[in-house]
Scaffold this motif. Structure first.
Motif: not given
Length: 168
Positions: A8-10, A97-98, A107-108, A127-128
């Motif tokens: 995920a890109v959050s 990718l979310l 994981p984001k 978090l990555l």
């Protein structure tokens, strides 16, 4: 990997999620990955512009529509789905990718941008990396300068190369 890796890109609204994804995609595809992107929209989106044939079909009450050409297609259905149902639509992808999904276990990468947000809102254990220009440090979480799409893509590539799998 049996299934595509999912990251995920959050971040909060207007933190730069879409821009980062768009800027990472060339790096990820140049590395040989087939990448799909799933975006959550908290509002009711228009699946097709008003006045197009498929838009007119939906406006007239169609349960679903489809449009295709020689290289791509789109299917729109009036039914609920979550990210797992949508992830299942891309079994051939190496990476999904979310966009968003800040309160999930995926994981984001989290974006924290000056003038937009002052602190991380995601669970640090998911978090990555933290993508920020603020002087934020989270124990055990890599920090990437805001705007460095190559470094952000490398974090994802490292994750995929380590055998990253779906965690949610």
């Amino acid at each position: 990997m049996d299934r595509p890796a999912v990251v995920a890109v959050s971040g909060v609204k207007n933190s730069g999620k879409t821009t980062l994804i768009v800027e990472m995609l060339p790096h990820l595809t140049a590395a040989g990955l087939q990448v799909a992107v799933i975006k959550h929209d908290g509002h009711c989106f228009l699946p097709d512009p008003p006045g197009t044939d498929t838009g007119r079909f939906m406006a007239a009450g169609a349960w679903g529509t489809s449009i295709f050409d020689g290289e791509k297609y789109k299917i729109v259905k009036r039914e609920t789905a979550d990210e797992n149902a949508l992830i299942a639509q891309f079994p051939e992808a190496d990476l999904i990718l979310l966009e968003g999904f800040k309160h999930t276990a995926w994981p984001k990468l989290e974006l924290v941008r000056p003038g937009n947000s002052e602190r991380s809102v995601c669970d640090a254990s998911t978090l990555l990396a933290l993508v920020t220009d603020l002087p934020l440090e989270l124990p055990g979480v890599r920090r990437i300068p805001f705007g460095d799409a190559a470094a952000a893509a490398q974090v994802i590539l490292d994750y995929v190369n380590r055998g990253g799998e779906c965690r949610a």
